[in-house]
Design a protein around this motif. Structure first.
Motif, PDB file in Angstrom:
ATOM      1  N   UNK A  34       0.818  -1.204   0.000  1.00  0.00           N
ATOM      2  CA  UNK A  34       0.000   0.000   0.000  1.00  0.00           C
ATOM      3  C   UNK A  34       0.859   1.265   0.000  1.00  0.00           C
ATOM      4  N   UNK A  35       1.918   1.273   0.782  1.00  0.00           N
ATOM      5  CA  UNK A  35       2.767   2.464   0.841  1.00  0.00           C
ATOM      6  C   UNK A  35       3.540   2.670  -0.460  1.00  0.00           C
ATOM      7  N   UNK A  57      15.138   7.049  -5.583  1.00  0.00           N
ATOM      8  CA  UNK A  57      15.505   7.793  -4.373  1.00  0.00           C
ATOM      9  C   UNK A  57      14.272   8.333  -3.653  1.00  0.00           C
ATOM     10  N   UNK A  58      13.313   8.824  -4.428  1.00  0.00           N
ATOM     11  CA  UNK A  58      12.084   9.345  -3.835  1.00  0.00           C
ATOM     12  C   UNK A  58      11.340   8.252  -3.078  1.00  0.00           C
ATOM     13  N   UNK A  63       8.725   5.750   1.424  1.00  0.00           N
ATOM     14  CA  UNK A  63       8.000   4.514   1.726  1.00  0.00           C
ATOM     15  C   UNK A  63       7.986   4.206   3.224  1.00  0.00           C
ATOM     16  N   UNK A  64       9.101   4.296   3.904  1.00  0.00           N
ATOM     17  CA  UNK A  64       9.149   3.940   5.330  1.00  0.00           C
ATOM     18  C   UNK A  64       8.261   4.840   6.199  1.00  0.00           C
ATOM     19  N   UNK A  65       8.347   6.181   6.092  1.00  0.00           N
ATOM     20  CA  UNK A  65       7.421   7.009   6.885  1.00  0.00           C
ATOM     21  C   UNK A  65       5.960   6.797   6.502  1.00  0.00           C
ATOM     22  N   UNK A 114       4.221  14.506  10.117  1.00  0.00           N
ATOM     23  CA  UNK A 114       5.301  15.490   9.975  1.00  0.00           C
ATOM     24  C   UNK A 114       6.563  14.820   9.446  1.00  0.00           C
ATOM     25  N   UNK A 115       6.867  13.625   9.928  1.00  0.00           N
ATOM     26  CA  UNK A 115       8.027  12.889   9.431  1.00  0.00           C
ATOM     27  C   UNK A 115       7.867  12.610   7.936  1.00  0.00           C
TER      28      UNK A 115
END
Length: 120
Positions: A34-35, A57-58, A63-65, A114-115
Motif C-alpha cells: 500500500x505504501x 531515491x524518492x 515509503x518507510x514514513x 510530519x516525518x
C-alpha cells in the motif's frame, strides 16, 4: 459459534475485538504494498509539478514514513470502534484516561505525518 462471538468483555463483544485485531494485522501485512502504491502516486503528482526527481531515491525516502503513518492511522481508526471500558477510567489532574489515550494517539499521528512531510 455465534454465541461465543457475542460474549461481552470490557464492554465489547469478542466479534468486535476479532474485527479490530484482524484489521490491524492486515494493515501490518499489506503496509509495504500500500505504501509503495501511494508513494508512486505521490511521485507522479510531485514530478508533474516540475521537480526533477529520481524515482528510486524518492521511493526510498517516502515509503518507510508512509508505512508507519498508514499502520498508525488504520490502528487508530480500528481501535476507535471499541468502546472504552469504564474499569480503566481514571483521572490525572483534570483529564480522564480516555482523553489522555486519545491525545497520545493523535500526537503519534501528527508526528508520523510530519516525518512524512519532511521526507517530501
Amino acid at each position: 459459534m455465534n454465541d461465543f462471538l457475542q460474549q461481552i468483555y470490557f464492554g465489547n463483544s469478542l466479534k468486535l475485538y476479532c474485527t479490530v485485531l484482524l484489521t490491524i494485522i492486515l494493515a501490518i501485512i499489506f503496509k509495504r504494498y500500500l505504501s509503495k502504491s501511494l508513494a508512486t502516486l505521490l511521485y507522479n503528482f510531485v514530478s508533474r509539478a516540475g521537480k526533477n526527481l529520481n524515482k528510486k531515491d524518492f521511493l526510498e525516502l517516502v515509503v518507510n514514513p508512509l508505512e508507519i503513518f498508514i499502520v498508525i492511522f488504520i490502528a487508530y481508526v480500528a481501535l476507535d470502534k471499541l468502546n472504552y471500558p469504564t474499569i480503566f477510567d481514571f483521572h490525572l489532574f483534570k483529564y480522564s484516561s480516555k482523553q489522555i489515550f486519545d491525545c497520545l494517539a493523535n500526537g503519534s499521528l501528527v508526528i508520523a505525518f510530519i516525518w512524512l512531510c519532511l521526507r517530501l
